[in-house]
Design a protein around this motif. Structure first.
Motif, PDB file in Angstrom:
ATOM      1  N   LEU A 222       0.861  -0.844  -0.078  1.00  0.00           N
ATOM      2  CA  LEU A 222       0.361   0.111  -0.127  1.00  0.00           C
ATOM      3  C   LEU A 222       0.908   1.132  -0.138  1.00  0.00           C
ATOM      4  CD1 LEU A 222      -2.524  -1.155   3.094  1.00  0.00           C
ATOM      5  CD2 LEU A 222      -3.262  -1.136   0.121  1.00  0.00           C
ATOM      6  N   LYS A 223       2.058   0.856   0.090  1.00  0.00           N
ATOM      7  CA  LYS A 223       3.115   1.945   0.467  1.00  0.00           C
ATOM      8  C   LYS A 223       2.153   2.940   1.206  1.00  0.00           C
ATOM      9  CE  LYS A 223       4.174   2.090  -4.993  1.00  0.00           C
ATOM     10  NZ  LYS A 223       4.719   3.010  -5.695  1.00  0.00           N
ATOM     11  N   ARG A 224       2.297   2.162   2.463  1.00  0.00           N
ATOM     12  CA  ARG A 224       1.776   3.488   4.104  1.00  0.00           C
ATOM     13  C   ARG A 224       3.128   3.417   4.465  1.00  0.00           C
ATOM     14  NH1 ARG A 224      -3.782   3.766   6.070  1.00  0.00           N
ATOM     15  NH2 ARG A 224      -3.370   3.629   8.063  1.00  0.00           N
ATOM     16  N   ASP A 225       2.941   4.292   5.860  1.00  0.00           N
ATOM     17  CA  ASP A 225       4.214   4.698   6.509  1.00  0.00           C
ATOM     18  C   ASP A 225       3.243   3.584   8.135  1.00  0.00           C
ATOM     19  OD1 ASP A 225       6.072   5.197   4.738  1.00  0.00           O
ATOM     20  OD2 ASP A 225       5.105   7.021   5.772  1.00  0.00           O
ATOM     21  N   GLU A 226       2.155   4.642   8.120  1.00  0.00           N
ATOM     22  CA  GLU A 226       1.226   3.792   9.417  1.00  0.00           C
ATOM     23  C   GLU A 226       1.225   3.088   9.828  1.00  0.00           C
ATOM     24  OE1 GLU A 226       0.546   8.106   7.717  1.00  0.00           O
ATOM     25  OE2 GLU A 226       0.070   6.251   6.812  1.00  0.00           O
ATOM     26  N   ARG A 227       1.700   2.451  10.933  1.00  0.00           N
ATOM     27  CA  ARG A 227       1.220   0.948  11.139  1.00  0.00           C
ATOM     28  C   ARG A 227       0.219  -0.168  11.445  1.00  0.00           C
ATOM     29  NH1 ARG A 227       6.620  -1.501  11.845  1.00  0.00           N
ATOM     30  NH2 ARG A 227       8.017   0.072  11.902  1.00  0.00           N
ATOM     31  N   THR A 228      -0.642   0.806  11.351  1.00  0.00           N
ATOM     32  CA  THR A 228      -1.907   0.790  12.281  1.00  0.00           C
ATOM     33  C   THR A 228      -3.452   1.236  10.888  1.00  0.00           C
ATOM     34  OG1 THR A 228      -2.116   2.570  13.558  1.00  0.00           O
ATOM     35  CG2 THR A 228      -1.666   0.519  14.530  1.00  0.00           C
ATOM     36  N   ALA A 229      -5.038   0.586  11.158  1.00  0.00           N
ATOM     37  CA  ALA A 229      -6.142   0.650  10.310  1.00  0.00           C
ATOM     38  C   ALA A 229      -6.776   0.620  11.482  1.00  0.00           C
ATOM     39  CB  ALA A 229      -5.896   0.523   9.291  1.00  0.00           C
ATOM     40  N   VAL A 230      -8.372   0.375  11.284  1.00  0.00           N
ATOM     41  CA  VAL A 230      -9.607  -0.336  12.168  1.00  0.00           C
ATOM     42  C   VAL A 230      -9.744  -1.273  11.123  1.00  0.00           C
ATOM     43  CG1 VAL A 230      -9.125   2.117  12.492  1.00  0.00           C
ATOM     44  CG2 VAL A 230     -10.689   1.830  11.115  1.00  0.00           C
ATOM     45  N   ILE A 231     -10.515  -2.074  11.535  1.00  0.00           N
ATOM     46  CA  ILE A 231     -11.049  -3.318  10.825  1.00  0.00           C
ATOM     47  C   ILE A 231     -12.640  -2.472  11.870  1.00  0.00           C
ATOM     48  CG2 ILE A 231     -10.949  -4.401  13.611  1.00  0.00           C
ATOM     49  CD1 ILE A 231     -10.606  -7.182  11.389  1.00  0.00           C
ATOM     50  N   VAL A 232     -13.308  -3.513  10.942  1.00  0.00           N
ATOM     51  CA  VAL A 232     -15.250  -2.993  11.403  1.00  0.00           C
ATOM     52  C   VAL A 232     -15.520  -4.406  12.352  1.00  0.00           C
ATOM     53  CG1 VAL A 232     -17.458  -3.104  10.108  1.00  0.00           C
ATOM     54  CG2 VAL A 232     -14.936  -1.922   8.870  1.00  0.00           C
ATOM     55  N   LEU A 233     -16.506  -4.117  13.025  1.00  0.00           N
ATOM     56  CA  LEU A 233     -16.637  -4.892  14.312  1.00  0.00           C
ATOM     57  C   LEU A 233     -18.256  -5.701  13.871  1.00  0.00           C
ATOM     58  CD1 LEU A 233     -14.253  -4.937  16.889  1.00  0.00           C
ATOM     59  CD2 LEU A 233     -13.697  -6.563  15.281  1.00  0.00           C
ATOM     60  N   GLU A 234     -18.366  -3.865  13.595  1.00  0.00           N
ATOM     61  CA  GLU A 234     -20.172  -3.983  13.686  1.00  0.00           C
ATOM     62  C   GLU A 234     -20.564  -2.956  12.935  1.00  0.00           C
ATOM     63  OE1 GLU A 234     -23.879  -2.816  17.449  1.00  0.00           O
ATOM     64  OE2 GLU A 234     -21.812  -3.299  17.644  1.00  0.00           O
TER      65      GLU A 234
END
Length: 265
Positions: A222-234
């Protein structure tokens, strides 16, 4: 020690009786009910998610009378709904200051059933933060998590202390464990807006999210520096997220062209 316990017990019972005068049962079906609080003369606040219908709403008042109520508006993001009921003119409980609550403070959640009368649950404040966003994106200030187990009939009821002061409305909607206080300031803001406009003009996605760490290979692709994102739970039914096709398990790395690396984004 015994006399102190008796004194505490009597104080809690007295506070429950005092607060119950402003708490009603809200019912839209043949069986079951939630609770609501007479927030202002003729105005009741209750739990949005527990209000199953928009029409044919009835409330059981403190004196046992059953009255008709009409829906003013809903705000799923704070789990509040506002009703009008001309007969709900009970004396309003004394307001408490939620910012005075501390972890370990003893509280009562007071609700009402449509047949048996007042119900109470005894617990404690488990967490207080100056401000925190819920998964619906609304900031609660203060954010107060409650270590108290409530039955469905008490959802939407009043949170009080041993003197009977009311700090806000209780909801199990925003946490996996325990319940959350919707503080009085938030309730007042929602009531004011719904009475004026009938709706809350607020951006809303309708998703429950949790931070997730991205695998290094995925970050590189993704050529992304950030190590985190968010996952959809609901995903809320009929929400913008649902209509857009989001699914549970999706990982959101950007939204509207903006990077998403934490819940606040």
């Amino acid at each position: 020690m015994a006399s102190q316990l008796v004194e505490l017990s009597n104080a809690l019972a007295s506070a429950t009786e005092h607060a119950a005068a402003t708490v009603v049962a809200v019912h839209t079906e043949a069986r079951g009910s939630a609770s609501g609080v007479v927030w202002r003369p003729g105005v009741i606040v209750t739990s949005e998610h527990a209000l199953r219908r928009d029409e044919d709403i009835r409330v059981t008042l403190a004196d046992g009378r059953v009255a008709q109520a009409t829906l003013v508006g809903r705000d799923p993001s704070t789990d509040l709904a506002v009703l009008k009921c001309d007969e709900a003119k009970n004396a309003i409980a004394t307001a408490g200051d939620p910012t005075a609550l501390k972890a370990g403070s003893l509280i009562l959640a007071v609700g009402r059933t449509r047949v048996s009368g007042p119900v109470a649950a005894f617990g404690a404040v488990s967490l207080v933060a100056q401000e925190r966003k819920t998964w619906t994106g609304v900031s609660l200030s203060p954010y107060v998590r409650l270590d108290v187990s409530i039955q469905p009939t008490a959802v939407g009821g009043a949170v009080i202390d041993a003197t009977g002061k009311i700090f806000g409305v209780i909801t199990p909607r925003f946490g996996r464990f325990g319940s959350t206080l919707t503080p009085a300031a938030t309730v007042n803001s929602v009531v004011d807006t719904l009475l004026e406009k009938g709706r809350i003009p607020r951006g809303y996605l309708g998703v429950g999210l949790q931070p997730v760490r991205l695998p290094d290979a995925l970050r590189q692709s993704l050529k992304r520096d950030e190590r985190t994102a968010v996952i959809v739970l609901e995903i809320e039914p009929n929400s913008p997220a649902n209509r857009a096709g989001l699914m549970i398990g999706d990982i959101i790395v950007s939204l509207g062209g903006n990077t998403v690396s934490r819940l606040e984004d």
